[in-house]
Motif scaffolding. Sequence first.
Motif, PDB file in Angstrom:
ATOM      1  N   PHE A 113       0.664  -1.325   0.093  1.00 20.92           N
ATOM      2  CA  PHE A 113      -0.193   0.066   0.072  1.00 20.92           C
ATOM      3  C   PHE A 113       0.887   1.224  -0.061  1.00 20.92           C
ATOM      4  CE2 PHE A 113      -3.252   2.823   1.791  1.00 20.92           C
ATOM      5  CZ  PHE A 113      -4.414   2.579   1.029  1.00 20.92           C
ATOM      6  N   THR A 114       0.516   2.332  -1.030  1.00 21.86           N
ATOM      7  CA  THR A 114       1.398   3.423  -0.666  1.00 21.86           C
ATOM      8  C   THR A 114       0.627   4.649  -0.098  1.00 21.86           C
ATOM      9  OG1 THR A 114       0.388   4.171  -2.727  1.00 21.86           O
ATOM     10  CG2 THR A 114       2.331   2.817  -3.168  1.00 21.86           C
ATOM     11  N   MET A 115       1.379   5.498   0.408  1.00 24.00           N
ATOM     12  CA  MET A 115       0.856   6.763   1.015  1.00 24.00           C
ATOM     13  C   MET A 115       1.502   8.028   0.368  1.00 24.00           C
ATOM     14  SD  MET A 115      -0.892   7.856   3.438  1.00 24.00           S
ATOM     15  CE  MET A 115      -1.075   6.464   4.695  1.00 24.00           C
ATOM     16  N   SER A 116       0.660   9.046  -0.143  1.00 29.59           N
ATOM     17  CA  SER A 116       1.027  10.036  -0.743  1.00 29.59           C
ATOM     18  C   SER A 116       0.799  11.281   0.251  1.00 29.59           C
ATOM     19  CB  SER A 116       0.216  10.534  -1.872  1.00 29.59           C
ATOM     20  OG  SER A 116       0.258   9.526  -2.687  1.00 29.59           O
ATOM     21  N   PRO A 144      10.545   3.654   2.124  1.00 30.48           N
ATOM     22  CA  PRO A 144      10.592   4.744   1.268  1.00 30.48           C
ATOM     23  C   PRO A 144       9.985   4.504  -0.148  1.00 30.48           C
ATOM     24  CG  PRO A 144      12.839   4.312   2.141  1.00 30.48           C
ATOM     25  CD  PRO A 144      11.940   3.262   2.569  1.00 30.48           C
ATOM     26  N   HIS A 145       9.966   3.376  -0.503  1.00 28.30           N
ATOM     27  CA  HIS A 145       9.280   3.109  -1.783  1.00 28.30           C
ATOM     28  C   HIS A 145       7.934   3.177  -1.945  1.00 28.30           C
ATOM     29  CE1 HIS A 145       9.820  -1.019  -0.265  1.00 28.30           C
ATOM     30  NE2 HIS A 145       8.829  -1.133  -0.945  1.00 28.30           N
ATOM     31  N   CYS A 146       7.334   3.031  -0.597  1.00 30.12           N
ATOM     32  CA  CYS A 146       5.896   3.074  -0.683  1.00 30.12           C
ATOM     33  C   CYS A 146       5.185   4.586  -0.274  1.00 30.12           C
ATOM     34  CB  CYS A 146       5.268   2.173   0.402  1.00 30.12           C
ATOM     35  SG  CYS A 146       5.365   0.377  -0.273  1.00 30.12           S
ATOM     36  N   LEU A 147       6.251   5.470  -0.054  1.00 30.93           N
ATOM     37  CA  LEU A 147       5.953   6.853   0.264  1.00 30.93           C
ATOM     38  C   LEU A 147       6.159   7.824  -1.064  1.00 30.93           C
ATOM     39  CD1 LEU A 147       5.007   9.079   2.474  1.00 30.93           C
ATOM     40  CD2 LEU A 147       7.637   9.183   2.853  1.00 30.93           C
ATOM     41  N   GLU A 148       5.369   8.659  -1.158  1.00 28.35           N
ATOM     42  CA  GLU A 148       5.144   9.576  -2.255  1.00 28.35           C
ATOM     43  C   GLU A 148       5.040  11.088  -1.874  1.00 28.35           C
ATOM     44  OE1 GLU A 148       3.409   9.331  -6.352  1.00 28.35           O
ATOM     45  OE2 GLU A 148       1.943   9.876  -5.086  1.00 28.35           O
ATOM     46  N   LEU A 149       5.789  11.867  -2.317  1.00 28.40           N
ATOM     47  CA  LEU A 149       5.611  13.407  -1.830  1.00 28.40           C
ATOM     48  C   LEU A 149       4.945  14.208  -3.051  1.00 28.40           C
ATOM     49  CD1 LEU A 149       8.739  14.286  -0.024  1.00 28.40           C
ATOM     50  CD2 LEU A 149       7.092  13.395   0.931  1.00 28.40           C
ATOM     51  N   VAL A 175      12.056   7.747  -2.011  1.00 30.90           N
ATOM     52  CA  VAL A 175      10.661   8.172  -1.817  1.00 30.90           C
ATOM     53  C   VAL A 175      10.553   8.808  -3.107  1.00 30.90           C
ATOM     54  CG1 VAL A 175       9.376  10.316  -0.951  1.00 30.90           C
ATOM     55  CG2 VAL A 175      10.890   8.928   0.641  1.00 30.90           C
ATOM     56  N   SER A 176       9.198   8.727  -3.586  1.00 30.89           N
ATOM     57  CA  SER A 176       8.878   9.294  -5.092  1.00 30.89           C
ATOM     58  C   SER A 176       8.273  10.528  -5.026  1.00 30.89           C
ATOM     59  CB  SER A 176       8.120   8.071  -5.969  1.00 30.89           C
ATOM     60  OG  SER A 176       7.083   7.559  -5.184  1.00 30.89           O
ATOM     61  N   ILE A 177       8.090  11.201  -6.128  1.00 31.95           N
ATOM     62  CA  ILE A 177       7.665  12.479  -6.301  1.00 31.95           C
ATOM     63  C   ILE A 177       6.365  12.506  -7.221  1.00 31.95           C
ATOM     64  CG2 ILE A 177       8.154  14.959  -6.872  1.00 31.95           C
ATOM     65  CD1 ILE A 177       9.886  14.079  -4.756  1.00 31.95           C
ATOM     66  N   ALA A 178       5.337  13.150  -6.912  1.00 32.23           N
ATOM     67  CA  ALA A 178       4.283  13.491  -7.786  1.00 32.23           C
ATOM     68  C   ALA A 178       3.950  14.893  -8.004  1.00 32.23           C
ATOM     69  CB  ALA A 178       3.187  12.702  -7.344  1.00 32.23           C
TER      70      ALA A 178
END
Length: 278
Positions: A113-116, A144-149, A175-178
Amino acid sequence: RAKLRQRGGHLYFSRSMGVDIRERVRLMHALRAAVGRQDLFVVYQPQIDLDSRRPVGAEALLRWKIADGGFVPPDRFIPIAEYSGLIIEIGARVLREACTQLVRLHRSGHAGFTMSVNVSQVQFRDPHFLDMLRAVLAETGAPPHCLELEITESIAMEEPDALIELLNQIKSTGVSIAIDDFGTGFSSLSHLQRLRADRLKIDRSFVTEISASTRGSSIAEMVVQLGRNLGMSIVAEGVEDEHQAQILRELGCPLAQGYLFARPMAIDQLMSWLSSPR
Ligand code: C2E
Ligand code: MG
Ligand code: MG
Ligand code: MG
């Protein structure tokens, strides 16, 4: 919007702005008092895979409950938190809370599950931002791979070189970026490419437009194509009806969030929503 007028070389506030400023100062004091109390809390809106209709992640959204039982909308208090600098502390709390709940979700059987989490421009300018992010990841154990900023398109256009450097450092943590509210700003395409963001979020206004417009000419479709060409993932925001969900899926948009699927909700509600059959 109240205007700052200039007369005889002096700046003064118009009466309407005076009222506005008093109101904003009042809100700022109330907000400062609310930090650290239960009045500021985080709700979570599921993000849905449009093929399987399964939830794959959630966006953390801040809520401020006031004494009379009402809420101050984020669009009203986030700007106040930003210019007062309170957003630095508040934003760190939101991130810590979202990461703590992400770990809980993973442990309750929602692996992957991911969190933004929305991040303000003011937070990005804080020289301690990266240390704060690393500390929160370490303290909470959030993968970190499930977290997005999420950063807004307008932030993405400012101070390109410094921003690109920071984004690269963030990405090196995993961590990824949207890019949020995409399509409402004025990104240059070459700049967008240099940002190397992982995901574009199609702004709700372009999703709303889908109902009215005919296929083949929508901005939503162009954003999907652009994202694909740049190798980015896409999420559509504010999907409110089945027609919009169908069209988006046909356009090749893999993910969506909106009232059609679920409203933002408290973490316990999200937990039971996730485990209830649909
Ligand atoms: P956003 O990040 O673009 O969040 C999406 C907004 O659309 C949320 O509003 C969400 O509740 C709303 N929404 C979701 N689905 C639908 C739908 O189907 N129809 C309609 N009409 N609305 C929908 P919200 O929670 O009021 O937040 C507004 C904005 O405030 C956010 O826009 C974000 O820019 C900012 N914000 C919220 N929480 C935070 C935070 O923790 N930090 C920062 N920096 N900004 C935040
Ligand atoms: Mg957002
Ligand atoms: Mg948005
Ligand atoms: Mg927005």
